[in-house]
Design an enzyme around this catalytic site. Sequence first.
Site, PDB file in Angstrom:
ATOM      1  N   PHE A 236     -56.575 120.815  68.977  1.00 44.50           N
ATOM      2  CA  PHE A 236     -55.158 120.520  68.840  1.00 44.50           C
ATOM      3  C   PHE A 236     -54.365 121.485  69.720  1.00 44.50           C
ATOM      4  CE2 PHE A 236     -56.189 118.724  64.544  1.00 44.50           C
ATOM      5  CZ  PHE A 236     -55.719 117.446  64.794  1.00 44.50           C
ATOM      6  N   GLY A 240     -50.783 117.660  72.230  1.00 49.21           N
ATOM      7  CA  GLY A 240     -51.418 116.566  71.509  1.00 49.21           C
ATOM      8  C   GLY A 240     -52.831 116.952  71.136  1.00 49.21           C
ATOM      9  N   GLY A 241     -53.541 116.050  70.497  1.00 47.10           N
ATOM     10  CA  GLY A 241     -54.898 116.346  70.083  1.00 47.10           C
ATOM     11  C   GLY A 241     -55.933 115.753  71.015  1.00 47.10           C
ATOM     12  N   ASP A 367     -58.306 123.206  87.933  1.00 48.61           N
ATOM     13  CA  ASP A 367     -58.331 123.876  86.625  1.00 48.61           C
ATOM     14  C   ASP A 367     -59.770 124.171  86.223  1.00 48.61           C
ATOM     15  OD1 ASP A 367     -57.420 124.983  84.282  1.00 48.61           O
ATOM     16  OD2 ASP A 367     -57.040 123.089  83.271  1.00 48.61           O
TER      17      ASP A 367
END
Length: 863
Positions: A236, A240-241, A367
């Site tokens: 989470f 958002g999850g 990333d």
Amino acid sequence: MPGLHQNQLYSLADPTYYETPARLPDEGTRFALDRRAALPGWDKGRSGLWTSLRPEGAPVTEQGWKIHVSTVPEEAAATLRETVRICLRHGVPVKFLRSRQALALMSDKYMARGSSGKFITVYPPDEPAFLRLVAELSAALDGRRGPYILSDLRIGDAPVYVRYGSFTDRWCRAADGSTVPALRAPDGRLVPDERDVVFRVPPWVTVPPELGPHLAARAAARDDSFPYVVERALQFSNAGGIYLARHRESGERVVLREARPHCGLDSAGDDAVTRLHREHRALRRLAGLECVPRVHGVRTVWEHHFLVEEHVEGRTLFEEIVARYALVRGERSDAELAAYRAWVDEVTDRLASALAAVHARGLRFGDLHPANIVLRPDGRLVLIDFEYATELDDPSPFAGAFGMQAPPGTAGAEADAYALWSTWLHMLMPLTEMAGHDRRKALVLERWARDRYRLGPDAGPPRPAALTPAAGRTDPVAGLLTGTQPDWGRLRTLLTAGIHAAATPERLDRLFPGGPDGFASGGVCAAHGAAGVLHALRHAGAEVPPEWVRWLADASLRRPPERAGGLLDGLPGAAAVLAALGEGDAAVELLERTSAGPPPPGADLATGRAGRALAALRVTRATGGPGACPPPEVFRTASDLARLARGETVPGLTAPPSAGLLRGLSGAALLHLELYELTGERHLLDSARDILHREAAHCVRMPGGSVQVKDGRRHLLYLDQGSGGFALVARAYLDHREDPLLSGLLPGVRQGCVLEFVREPGLFTGRAGLTATAHALDTAPADGPARTAPAPDVLASVRNLTWHLVQRDDRLLVPGAGLRRFSADLATGSAGLLLALHTLAASPVTPDSPTGPRALLSLLTLG
């Protein structure tokens, strides 16, 4: 202990130290209403990031229905003007975030989900006023945009939300023993004001009928046509999850990546939805590559966007490093290191091939770090989280883990190559956060890794050009720690200088920078606040300016009794330190205030009743002399702790789930030992034995021979929680009585305290505490001769502080918990390291030397 979320949140306002978000340097983005003087008849106040307006002389309403307004940056000024105009006309108190920068922070990826999005809060004095304001605000702001506030009920199509909650600062104990905001129940009791991610009301509150349609609209928003059933949440964040789900018909497992509109803003100002669709475009462009998950599309459910992609079986590289890393377990044989090195080479080669494949499609990954790499069971590698994947020549900022990011302005392929090299280094030395403070640390870690793993000069990916060491730019810390003995005097001088340079006596919220938890105690506590720093300075023989002592006394007396805390997180510890510094009256008053509040439910030394009792002993001895009689409640606490350790039920008191000096019951055993030495009553010694045997049951012998405390899946050696602190108390007990069980565990604990790899440098959960413990056990071993100087393996461990310490000008800085920012506190920072090194440098050893187990225990418990 602070979590990753808290460390990130408290890293936003200052690049050097953990800092409260309220210190955000946002003067250039303040809203006009914040800069203007209050209107006639209104009071204007500031607290943290918030500016408040309240009618002069208006009575304070303790709790009720409150209204929240959210917004997006481009509409914030207009939404603020309109909302405050309505509140002023109705004469209702209101508060708002003071700046556009503060607004961005509250919608940041790392903000707590329950409070995220709250821009304005309105405090109606009663229910009729609440209903009038809700109607007017929802009409005036209809069509405006803003994040959905998860803890609240939305009103219509406006960014207007409501919940029942407290209007004032009141506190109570939650079920887990933590101090939380409180509501007053009809019977007068204070109960937790629950601020979760689900709208709920207290059981005694009736929801006004006028809110019925909005409750119905909320229930109707559920979309049963969504073809996936969520099995469990994987992660989470405010964005958002991430969920593991299964298709209703085919049964295929997928991963759902959720994006909430206007939430999870990053440094470029992009929200979660923007990044999710960027990732979707990248995955479609990379379709067919083995190193990329298959994408099934994007679905919108209610207002939330979901990226549906292949569920990749396996573990992240981060998890694999934790499971495999050899040095943390003391596995030092050539064969074991060679096996680990071969695995690193294999992963690095596959990762380089994966990046080359992505680059061949014209994209950068942007990333790369171990948590964004999944290793399938067969060893194949998959990159995940393409939120920052853009064209190779795109100049927009890239993400990346702290310490693994290329310098700003680095081109796309080169930035990925930098992250590849950093990932390789992280597999060998998982301390790359240190390069975020000083890029020279990457070279320090690389040199150590090449030597330890016997790597040739060509092993690993090419070193990035940005890390080429410049002439005269070598790391100066190594010179302090090499040689026959570390330069104890210079280390002490530089650590003390760092503490003095960081002091801020002009501030009311803290005197020294420490861990994020220090702000919850008003900056006074021993673990992360002023009390612990002054304690360390006094024992190390450094200057303690009188104005700092006065600051601690004044700040402690401002703390309310209901938030008194324990020995290390509150007023009892501050009282013990003040008593030792000659402020006996203030110390006694603090203990009286502590006893006026409710007792903590925990039994441990850090935050619970064992610590409070020890604090009372410390203050009694400092103010009444060594023979002063302890207060009766100290003996009552000892009796309750003994009953608890025997498995009896003690109302209002809970036993810790694991073992250790500060977070287990070893502190309770120490309390019994001290009372036995004071009174000679044998039952106290018996109780200390019983408690220590209970603690010993948590200890396991590891394959390499070390003895550690098993806590779920973790094995711990630390002073905070683990076998190190337990061993100190056990050794003190053995001064009075033989015990084969306890004495048999000590050599294994001592062995563990000098393991090569320790992730953090601090006293409570790091290298400083472990080396001090090993040396203390050496000076009073269970069998064999005592040492009079640190053993070679202790000195070798101290030399590895080169990984962590950063020298800036004439001072040393120590990274705190999580390694993202520096700390001066006792638990994690400079003060704790200063105290630990003092125990190692003290010579010659005498019965009263600060190197023995009893003396170290006294230092750790503010004696």
